[in-house]
Design an enzyme around this catalytic site. Sequence first.
Site, PDB file in Angstrom:
ATOM      1  N   THR A 261      -3.932   9.990  -4.065  1.00 52.96           N
ATOM      2  CA  THR A 261      -3.861  10.018  -2.595  1.00 52.96           C
ATOM      3  C   THR A 261      -2.725  10.916  -2.100  1.00 52.96           C
ATOM      4  OG1 THR A 261      -4.690   7.764  -2.525  1.00 52.96           O
ATOM      5  CG2 THR A 261      -3.683   8.575  -0.518  1.00 52.96           C
TER       6      THR A 261
ATOM      7  N   GLU B 253       0.829  -1.224   0.000  1.00 51.49           N
ATOM      8  CA  GLU B 253       0.000   0.000   0.000  1.00 51.49           C
ATOM      9  C   GLU B 253       0.861   1.270   0.000  1.00 51.49           C
ATOM     10  OE1 GLU B 253      -2.958   0.891  -0.487  1.00 51.49           O
ATOM     11  OE2 GLU B 253      -4.017   1.792   1.199  1.00 51.49           O
TER      12      GLU B 253
HETATM   13  P1  ADP Z   1      -7.582   4.062  -3.609  1.00 54.07           P
HETATM   14  O1  ADP Z   1      -7.812   4.910  -2.393  1.00 54.07           O
HETATM   15  O2  ADP Z   1      -8.834   3.931  -4.411  1.00 54.07           O
HETATM   16  O3  ADP Z   1      -6.894   2.776  -3.288  1.00 54.07           O
HETATM   17  P2  ADP Z   1      -5.050   5.117  -4.227  1.00 54.07           P
HETATM   18  O4  ADP Z   1      -4.816   6.502  -4.764  1.00 54.07           O
HETATM   19  O5  ADP Z   1      -4.664   4.781  -2.833  1.00 54.07           O
HETATM   20  O6  ADP Z   1      -6.575   4.807  -4.525  1.00 54.07           O
HETATM   21  O7  ADP Z   1      -4.289   4.069  -5.153  1.00 54.07           O
HETATM   22  C1  ADP Z   1      -4.305   4.181  -6.507  1.00 54.07           C
HETATM   23  C2  ADP Z   1      -2.860   4.315  -7.024  1.00 54.07           C
HETATM   24  O8  ADP Z   1      -2.146   3.081  -6.816  1.00 54.07           O
HETATM   25  C3  ADP Z   1      -2.858   4.583  -8.508  1.00 54.07           C
HETATM   26  O9  ADP Z   1      -1.805   5.494  -8.772  1.00 54.07           O
HETATM   27  C4  ADP Z   1      -2.542   3.231  -9.114  1.00 54.07           C
HETATM   28  O10 ADP Z   1      -1.874   3.336 -10.363  1.00 54.07           O
HETATM   29  C5  ADP Z   1      -1.635   2.607  -8.062  1.00 54.07           C
HETATM   30  N1  ADP Z   1      -1.694   1.132  -8.086  1.00 54.07           N
HETATM   31  C6  ADP Z   1      -0.647   0.306  -8.255  1.00 54.07           C
HETATM   32  N2  ADP Z   1      -1.058  -0.976  -8.211  1.00 54.07           N
HETATM   33  C7  ADP Z   1      -2.385  -0.965  -8.021  1.00 54.07           C
HETATM   34  C8  ADP Z   1      -3.355  -1.998  -7.900  1.00 54.07           C
HETATM   35  N3  ADP Z   1      -3.052  -3.290  -7.996  1.00 54.07           N
HETATM   36  N4  ADP Z   1      -4.630  -1.622  -7.681  1.00 54.07           N
HETATM   37  C9  ADP Z   1      -4.960  -0.316  -7.596  1.00 54.07           C
HETATM   38  N5  ADP Z   1      -4.100   0.697  -7.712  1.00 54.07           N
HETATM   39  C10 ADP Z   1      -2.800   0.387  -7.916  1.00 54.07           C
END
Ligand code: ADP
Length: 306
Positions: free
Chosen positions: A181, A128
């Site tokens: 984020t 994460e």
């Molecule tokens: P959320 O709160 O919906 O999880 P985030 O902003 O925390 O959204 O995460 C999205 C970011 O993480 C994006 O930049 C995305 O490209 C990256 N990312 C990398 N791998 C993944 C994955 N397996 N699933 C979702 N997002 C991913």
Amino acid sequence: MDSIKIFSPSSVANLSCGFDILGLCLETICDEMIIKKSNTPGLRISKIEGEELPMSIEKNVAGVAAKSYLDMYPTDIGIEIEINKKIKSGSGIGSSAASAVGAVFGINELLERKLKKIDLISHAINGEKIASGEAHADNIAPALFGGLSLIRDVKTLDIIRLPVPSELTVTIIHPKLVINTSHAREALSKQVPLKNMIKQTANIAGLISGLFLEDYDLISRSLNDEIIEKDRSLLIPEYFKLKSAALESGALGCGISGSGPSVYALSRSKITAESIAAGFKSVILKTGLDFDIYISKINLDGVKKI
Ligand code: ADP
């Protein structure tokens, strides 16, 4: 067992007054993942459906989480991960956390290692980290354990599972614009006025007490955010109109889900959750933005094998 299928759920972090420390698990929207044994040694992400995301282990949260786990518990068996993305990334309902949790949980099941969920969490958090820039467990813990989690301290993994009053129902609107984020964190003021800090701690104490007492009025009075909402709401078109529509439709409370743009509301029944959804819809239609709306009970199980 050569292959397993995993359901990894979405989640709502923060819950208004619980910035960075509270999260709940949703039932309705889950990523599906297949974790397979492979004749080729090493770890690979072999397929991603539903969204354009990096396939490389170092750039995908599922890859980073899986690698973190396998560095601690190595295997000679080759492993492939397939992700069917149903939770849109950057939606604010824990898309990256679902991938990180699903990968670690899935590999542990596939290899029949029988580690407890609490022993998996640090690896999911490592995954994460690449999405949000910092170690957070407010989506990871609910996606892993289900229910409602309090992250008292992320460094020592002091995580408390909270009671879930049975009537609680969640309505989510996802206006389709992407909020990164780490950018959303930069939008936050660095100073907190003392009087806001006092109100926030009173609300968080009220909310936790309300959950233990199953006192919906106390939960409702406590679902307020005195610190973050002001800055983050600027990133969400018509945020305060969405919130008023939810409260007028009978929501116990309404706020930004994670770092947005999704907005969540809690209520006591499916009927109220549906009128909140209608209220959300009437506001968002005027913005011309595309959107998704979901209604969900709280998922008590978290990630699971199907
Ligand atoms: P959320 O709160 O919906 O999880 P985030 O902003 O925390 O959204 O995460 C999205 C970011 O993480 C994006 O930049 C995305 O490209 C990256 N990312 C990398 N791998 C993944 C994955 N397996 N699933 C979702 N997002 C991913």
